[in-house]
Design a protein around this motif. Structure first.
Motif, mmCIF file in Angstrom:
data_model
loop_
_atom_site.group_PDB
_atom_site.id
_atom_site.type_symbol
_atom_site.label_atom_id
_atom_site.label_comp_id
_atom_site.label_asym_id
_atom_site.label_seq_id
_atom_site.Cartn_x
_atom_site.Cartn_y
_atom_site.Cartn_z
ATOM 1 N N ASP A 46 4.120 -6.767 -3.552
ATOM 2 C CA ASP A 46 2.723 -7.203 -3.586
ATOM 3 C C ASP A 46 2.142 -7.496 -2.212
ATOM 4 O OD1 ASP A 46 2.491 -7.230 -6.371
ATOM 5 O OD2 ASP A 46 3.494 -9.170 -6.489
ATOM 6 N N GLY A 81 4.276 1.705 4.713
ATOM 7 C CA GLY A 81 3.224 1.340 3.755
ATOM 8 C C GLY A 81 1.868 1.378 4.425
ATOM 9 N N GLY A 82 1.070 2.397 4.110
ATOM 10 C CA GLY A 82 -0.270 2.490 4.683
ATOM 11 C C GLY A 82 -0.313 3.204 6.016
ATOM 12 N N VAL A 83 0.787 3.843 6.390
ATOM 13 C CA VAL A 83 0.832 4.504 7.698
ATOM 14 C C VAL A 83 0.640 6.008 7.535
ATOM 15 C CG1 VAL A 83 2.200 4.948 9.758
ATOM 16 C CG2 VAL A 83 2.420 2.757 8.566
ATOM 17 N N GLY A 114 -6.183 8.567 0.410
ATOM 18 C CA GLY A 114 -7.630 8.696 0.605
ATOM 19 C C GLY A 114 -7.992 9.387 1.907
ATOM 20 N N ASP A 115 -7.078 9.374 2.860
ATOM 21 C CA ASP A 115 -7.305 10.039 4.154
ATOM 22 C C ASP A 115 -6.807 11.476 4.158
ATOM 23 O OD1 ASP A 115 -8.330 7.732 5.124
ATOM 24 O OD2 ASP A 115 -6.741 7.307 6.562
ATOM 25 N N SER A 120 0.874 -7.116 1.555
ATOM 26 C CA SER A 120 0.336 -6.016 2.357
ATOM 27 C C SER A 120 1.062 -5.904 3.693
ATOM 28 C CB SER A 120 -1.150 -6.237 2.606
ATOM 29 O OG SER A 120 -1.332 -7.084 3.708
ATOM 30 N N GLN A 137 -1.743 4.424 -0.556
ATOM 31 C CA GLN A 137 -3.206 4.372 -0.450
ATOM 32 C C GLN A 137 -3.745 5.289 0.641
ATOM 33 O OE1 GLN A 137 -4.278 0.197 -0.135
ATOM 34 N NE2 GLN A 137 -4.350 0.009 -2.352
ATOM 35 N N ILE A 138 -2.888 5.717 1.538
ATOM 36 C CA ILE A 138 -3.291 6.617 2.610
ATOM 37 C C ILE A 138 -3.750 7.964 2.039
ATOM 38 C CG2 ILE A 138 -1.010 7.661 3.075
ATOM 39 C CD1 ILE A 138 -3.363 6.298 5.724
ATOM 40 N N ALA A 176 -8.505 6.139 -1.784
ATOM 41 C CA ALA A 176 -7.387 5.206 -1.581
ATOM 42 C C ALA A 176 -7.026 4.474 -2.871
ATOM 43 C CB ALA A 176 -7.728 4.197 -0.480
ATOM 44 N N ASP A 177 -8.039 4.070 -3.640
ATOM 45 C CA ASP A 177 -7.710 3.295 -4.838
ATOM 46 C C ASP A 177 -7.398 4.155 -6.058
ATOM 47 O OD1 ASP A 177 -10.341 3.971 -4.927
ATOM 48 O OD2 ASP A 177 -11.108 1.948 -5.276
ATOM 49 N N GLU A 228 0.800 -1.222 0.000
ATOM 50 C CA GLU A 228 0.000 0.000 0.000
ATOM 51 C C GLU A 228 0.832 1.271 0.000
ATOM 52 O OE1 GLU A 228 0.453 -2.506 2.343
ATOM 53 O OE2 GLU A 228 -1.290 -2.285 3.652
#
Lengths: 371, 371
Positions: free
Chosen positions: B201, B224-226, B339-340, B203, B336-337, B270-271, B194
């Motif tokens: 690949d 990743g994603g944080v 989106g936030d 997560s 992806q974060i 996010a996407d 992410e």
């Protein structure tokens, strides 16, 4: 545990276990969690058989069912399965040649006809039949219905609630979760891209808190990538009220998967659980296999749109492959957690490991942040 | 916080902030975390300018640098950048037509020549020059060198350690993390799919505990994603000693990204942070844009292998697009974060929100599991 979902169902720990295997459902519920039987497309006799068995073994603990129902029960789909007409010859030949070359024998004619009949029946399963299946299940003491195919139809929500049964649905995006909430679901299950089966693109770490905020104060289960206590702790830290997991039960002695697939899972790394359209026509995370890889070859035809690609795999690949358990072609929907699955254990051990590692994680946080 | 990485660097909270922007580096370190300057390919004068500025503003707090060094410094790559020869005419035409049709003006000739010179210089930056850049940086009080391109070369690890500087490297798979450990790194940074930029690949939820176990007892940062405190709490629960984040700083007032890209980020879900080969030739998570989408069209040529696709975007797309800030084509590596990310805040606010939400998550776990 003090927790909204533990209170809602009278369970000890908010571990929700999706499984097609009734033994897993019973064992998880007896260990203090909540077993949820994946029903997919079951005829009424099978429903009776499975749920009678569960009722006889679960010692009064709560359990649920998981169904695949489109929001509109009148919508029976515009594509009726007819194996003679739908599949392009180029694609049929591509799969047949692939299996012939690999030495996978064709189906004997009698078996082929039976398989075709079962498939046609399964593929043409209507939302109306789904509703009848669920109605039959509701004559058993089920406590929860989960819909894995979007917002449940209004009449199902109403019917479940009238019998005191809770209802929930899966979501891969916040806007789907909001729709579930508005329709009257009791909670939602946020499923990240790392999950097995049909899944979206957003990872659990990003998706879960996103959905938690979107449907607050409704409880959210975190699904996708959950196979151990640390991920359980992470789900709670991210705002979830519990976890939803399916893949991890496949490794248990109780699991329904044949030994050849189990041993493939034990050898697999996390990135062997690939997101591919090749098996069902929609992005589905499944164990990498020769069939899925073949579509990347330069001379491969383009994959068919859903549901045709699914029909192609069922009709031409799956039955032939599973009949002789041709290992290189065998596959099964599984999440990235497969990389952590290295040996067979019991369902009870998985649940207890979950709880112990959750407590270890909590202790770790206490140590870093003060108690 | 009581934590191995807080002790290692004398910081208050184990938030490691990757940024190409010196202001972000300084603000994070001053707020109690650890700023890490992304150097990529900087010439010696620029190194001096950036690090002198940081030294003058950071009030003695620790900071680090992030570099792109291949393991073998003698390997200068087998492909020298020569814009006249490398790119197929079909691809060049495809990009030129796309931008012409969208009304993005071609570069004025003088600008084009300057851009080409800069590009050729950047693309031909050798591992030897990288090492010289790092050597220059080591004359400043840096406390950490992170390598984003695999295991750092042995001579770099030795040189850093001889000066009391810690060294770490990014990993997207457990086996890479083990290599970093064996080479002598002080910790590893596990980066989930992410994340923004080049990524694998697997997560974060699955990868982090996997790497934690693989290199135990070496500390691991979760990346990743944080982007908020709940993910920070999740990282600690999953066994990490802290977090590594890059995308979240892009939304700050201190960030280097132009307002047109920032506003695209604020609108993105996010996407919309897609994993695509279109921009660099390797899977890189970046903001979705018309250029990336164009390669999915039926009549599009196949993407070029790395690094050619990267050259193509730089030479034919990026400079033209950025010069007039053509919004539909603008992109930036982001996770992806995104989106936030809905509004501009200061770096200090981000850090404090991280800490507050971490404490809220801890309280939530205490409430569920008893203190």
């Amino acid at each position: 545990m003090k927790n909204k979902l533990c209170e809602m169902f009278g369970i000890d720990v908010p571990i929700f276990a999706f499984s097609h295997c009734r033994d897993v459902v019973v064992e998880v519920s007896k260990a203090g969690g909540m077993g949820v039987l994946g029903m997919a497309r079951m005829d009424p006799d099978r429903v009776e058989e499975e749920l009678n068995w569960i009722d006889a073994h679960i010692e009064g603990r709560p359990y649920g069912i998981d169904v695949l129902m489109s929001g509109n029960v009148e919508d029976s789909g515009d594509l009726k399965y007819d194996p003679e007409k739908l599949l392009p010859q180029e694609h049929v030949r591509f799969v047949r040649d692939m299996l012939d070359k690999a030495g996978v024998p064709p189906l004997p004619e009698a078996e082929e006809q039976q398989i075709m009949r079962d498939m046609v029946k399964g593929m043409n399963f209507t939302p109306r039949e789904s509703l009848e299946m669920v109605e039959r299940a509701m004559s058993h003491p089920i406590k929860l219905i989960v819909n894995a195919l979007g917002t449940p139809p209004a009449q199902l929500i109403e019917r479940a609630h009238s019998k005191g049964i809770k209802i929930a649905a899966l979501a891969g995006k916040a806007r789907h979760a909001i729709k579930h909430k508005e329709a009257g679901c009791d909670f939602v299950i946020a499923v990240g891209t790392e999950a097995g089966g049909h899944t979206g693109d957003i990872s659990s770490l990003v998706l879960w808190p996103n959905i938690v905020d979107a449907v607050d104060p409704m409880p959210v289960l975190g699904g996708g990538g959950v196979g151990r206590g640390r991920q359980f702790a992470a789900a709670l830290a991210l705002g979830c009220e519990g976890v939803w997991c399916g893949s991890i039960w496949l490794k248990t002695v109780q699991s329904e998967v044949p030994p050849e697939i189990k041993s493939k899972m034990f050898e697999a790394a996390a990135d062997d659980a690939i997101l591919t359209r090749s098996v069902t026509g929609k992005p589905c995370r499944t164990l990498n296999n020769t069939f899925s890889k073949a579509w990347n070859a330069e001379d491969a035809p383009a994959m068919l749109p859903a549901p045709l690609q699914n029909y192609l795999w069922w009709q031409e690949g799956r039955s032939r492959v599973e009949r002789v358990r041709a290992k290189e072609f065998l596959t099964y929907p599984v999440g990235q957690i497969v990389g952590d699955m290295t040996e067979e254990t019991s369902v009870k051990e998985v649940v207890y490991d979950f709880i112990n590692e959750l407590l270890d994680s909590k202790e770790r946080l206490d140590g870093m942040l003060g108690e």
